[in-house]
Scaffold this motif. Structure first.
Motif, PDB file in Angstrom:
ATOM      1  N   UNK B  37      70.045  43.410  92.941  1.00  0.00           N
ATOM      2  CA  UNK B  37      69.117  42.279  92.996  1.00  0.00           C
ATOM      3  C   UNK B  37      69.952  41.148  93.537  1.00  0.00           C
ATOM      4  N   UNK B  38      69.517  40.523  94.279  1.00  0.00           N
ATOM      5  CA  UNK B  38      70.272  39.454  95.399  1.00  0.00           C
ATOM      6  C   UNK B  38      69.253  38.257  95.178  1.00  0.00           C
ATOM      7  N   UNK B  39      69.838  36.886  94.424  1.00  0.00           N
ATOM      8  CA  UNK B  39      69.105  35.730  94.747  1.00  0.00           C
ATOM      9  C   UNK B  39      69.788  34.898  95.666  1.00  0.00           C
ATOM     10  N   UNK B  40      69.104  33.934  96.191  1.00  0.00           N
ATOM     11  CA  UNK B  40      69.647  33.212  97.558  1.00  0.00           C
ATOM     12  C   UNK B  40      71.029  32.525  96.997  1.00  0.00           C
ATOM     13  N   UNK B  41      71.995  32.753  98.116  1.00  0.00           N
ATOM     14  CA  UNK B  41      73.078  31.957  97.800  1.00  0.00           C
ATOM     15  C   UNK B  41      74.155  32.870  96.908  1.00  0.00           C
ATOM     16  N   UNK B  42      73.755  33.917  96.421  1.00  0.00           N
ATOM     17  CA  UNK B  42      74.546  34.806  95.470  1.00  0.00           C
ATOM     18  C   UNK B  42      74.840  36.108  96.205  1.00  0.00           C
ATOM     19  N   UNK B  43      75.980  36.923  95.483  1.00  0.00           N
ATOM     20  CA  UNK B  43      76.095  38.334  95.969  1.00  0.00           C
ATOM     21  C   UNK B  43      75.095  39.094  95.313  1.00  0.00           C
ATOM     22  N   UNK B  44      75.060  40.423  95.642  1.00  0.00           N
ATOM     23  CA  UNK B  44      74.049  41.243  95.000  1.00  0.00           C
ATOM     24  C   UNK B  44      74.931  41.626  93.708  1.00  0.00           C
ATOM     25  N   UNK B  45      73.969  41.798  92.649  1.00  0.00           N
ATOM     26  CA  UNK B  45      74.361  42.104  91.522  1.00  0.00           C
ATOM     27  C   UNK B  45      73.630  43.381  91.015  1.00  0.00           C
ATOM     28  N   UNK B  46      74.380  44.412  90.518  1.00  0.00           N
ATOM     29  CA  UNK B  46      73.960  45.741  90.076  1.00  0.00           C
ATOM     30  C   UNK B  46      72.764  45.400  89.076  1.00  0.00           C
ATOM     31  N   UNK B  47      71.644  46.247  89.216  1.00  0.00           N
ATOM     32  CA  UNK B  47      70.364  46.176  88.401  1.00  0.00           C
ATOM     33  C   UNK B  47      70.592  47.321  87.552  1.00  0.00           C
ATOM     34  N   UNK B  48      70.533  48.507  88.198  1.00  0.00           N
ATOM     35  CA  UNK B  48      70.331  49.864  87.549  1.00  0.00           C
ATOM     36  C   UNK B  48      70.742  50.924  88.636  1.00  0.00           C
ATOM     37  N   UNK B  49      71.352  51.915  87.943  1.00  0.00           N
ATOM     38  CA  UNK B  49      71.620  53.059  88.785  1.00  0.00           C
ATOM     39  C   UNK B  49      71.434  54.340  88.232  1.00  0.00           C
ATOM     40  N   UNK B  50      71.191  55.381  89.102  1.00  0.00           N
ATOM     41  CA  UNK B  50      71.031  56.753  88.643  1.00  0.00           C
ATOM     42  C   UNK B  50      71.760  57.520  89.209  1.00  0.00           C
ATOM     43  N   UNK B  51      72.216  58.948  88.721  1.00  0.00           N
ATOM     44  CA  UNK B  51      72.730  59.819  89.048  1.00  0.00           C
ATOM     45  C   UNK B  51      71.646  61.110  89.558  1.00  0.00           C
ATOM     46  N   UNK B  52      72.135  61.924  90.443  1.00  0.00           N
ATOM     47  CA  UNK B  52      70.891  62.950  90.788  1.00  0.00           C
ATOM     48  C   UNK B  52      70.465  64.079  89.707  1.00  0.00           C
ATOM     49  N   UNK B  53      71.573  63.975  88.562  1.00  0.00           N
ATOM     50  CA  UNK B  53      71.103  64.973  87.639  1.00  0.00           C
ATOM     51  C   UNK B  53      69.878  64.653  86.569  1.00  0.00           C
ATOM     52  N   UNK B  54      69.437  63.491  86.844  1.00  0.00           N
ATOM     53  CA  UNK B  54      68.265  63.074  85.945  1.00  0.00           C
ATOM     54  C   UNK B  54      67.374  62.708  87.071  1.00  0.00           C
ATOM     55  N   UNK B  55      65.976  62.812  86.476  1.00  0.00           N
ATOM     56  CA  UNK B  55      64.903  62.280  87.177  1.00  0.00           C
ATOM     57  C   UNK B  55      64.519  60.902  87.053  1.00  0.00           C
ATOM     58  N   UNK B  56      64.855  60.190  85.838  1.00  0.00           N
ATOM     59  CA  UNK B  56      64.415  58.900  85.473  1.00  0.00           C
ATOM     60  C   UNK B  56      65.197  58.188  84.632  1.00  0.00           C
TER      61      UNK B  56
END
Lengths: 112, 111
Positions: B37-56
């Motif tokens: 997620x990136x707001x104006x004037x800011x660097x991107x911030x990690x929101x959520x991540x997933x590995x391929x061994x789960x579907x959700x």
């Protein structure tokens, strides 16, 4: 999570000059990455900087234009050389800790 | 660079609605799929991540759905709020390696 301090946060530079951007991390990291984000665009990787070795540049980016230093495991610099208006972008440094990547606030560069 | 394709380019949602952003990747060696997620004037911030061994994976109002066979993953923002208005980037990588980013989605949540 890693805390990254990037300086300067913004600058306006004359064409033909150079700007050096500094990136300081609060912990030791093996790899640091430099990205460019042109206005309204996504992030494009410029190069990967490893401590003690030459940086690895992506296609379209060359060392003469974007020299990188990595003197230790917590610090790196990116220089944008002989600037032209096309270099106006946000430049971001990034580090990876485990699976996660963290970014600095970015340096907003305007070349006039 | 291996591509990650993201859609839509922009999205307007009413407050309380569901925002859905989709990404597709090519490189089957990718094993880490974060959203930033990136707001104006800011660097991107990690929101959520997933590995391929789960579907959700769900964290609060944010859910990633992952379809390994289709090489697609999506971000769902439930009960979208005006404060969620930002640019969202999907990305993919081999873990602990460089990220390949999607083109970005500019989300606007109207009050």
């Amino acid at each position: 999570s890693a805390v990254i301090s990037q300086k300067p946060s913004r600058d306006i530079c004359q064409r033909g000059t150079s700007l050096t951007i500094q990136c300081q991390v609060d912990s030791q990291v093996t790899m640091m990455f430099w990205y460019r984000q042109q206005p309204g665009q996504s992030l494009t990787l410029i190069a990967t900087a490893n401590q003690g070795s030459e940086a690895t540049y992506e296609s379209g980016f060359v060392i003469d234009k974007f020299p990188i230093s990595r003197p230790n495991l917590t610090f790196s610099t990116l220089t944008v050389s002989n600037m032209s208006p096309e270099d106006s972008s946000i430049y971001l440094c990034s580090v990876v800790q485990g699976p996660e990547a963290f970014f600095g606030q970015g340096t907003r560069l305007t070349v006039v | 660079q291996q591509q990650v394709k993201q859609s839509p380019q922009s999205l307007i949602v009413q407050k309380g609605g569901i925002s859905i952003i989709n990404c597709a990747y090519e490189n089957t060696a990718f094993d880490y799929f974060p959203w930033y997620q990136q707001f104006p004037g800011k660097g991107p911030a990690l929101l959520i991540a997933i590995r391929p061994d789960v579907s959700e994976k769900k964290e609060g109002r944010f859910t990633i759905s992952f379809n390994k066979s289709a090489k697609q993953f999506s971000l769902h923002i439930m009960d979208s709020q005006p404060g969620d208005s930002a640019t969202y980037f999907c990305a993919a990588s081999r873990i602990s390696s460089r990220l390949t980013f999607g083109e970005g989605t500019q989300l606007t949540v109207n009050p």
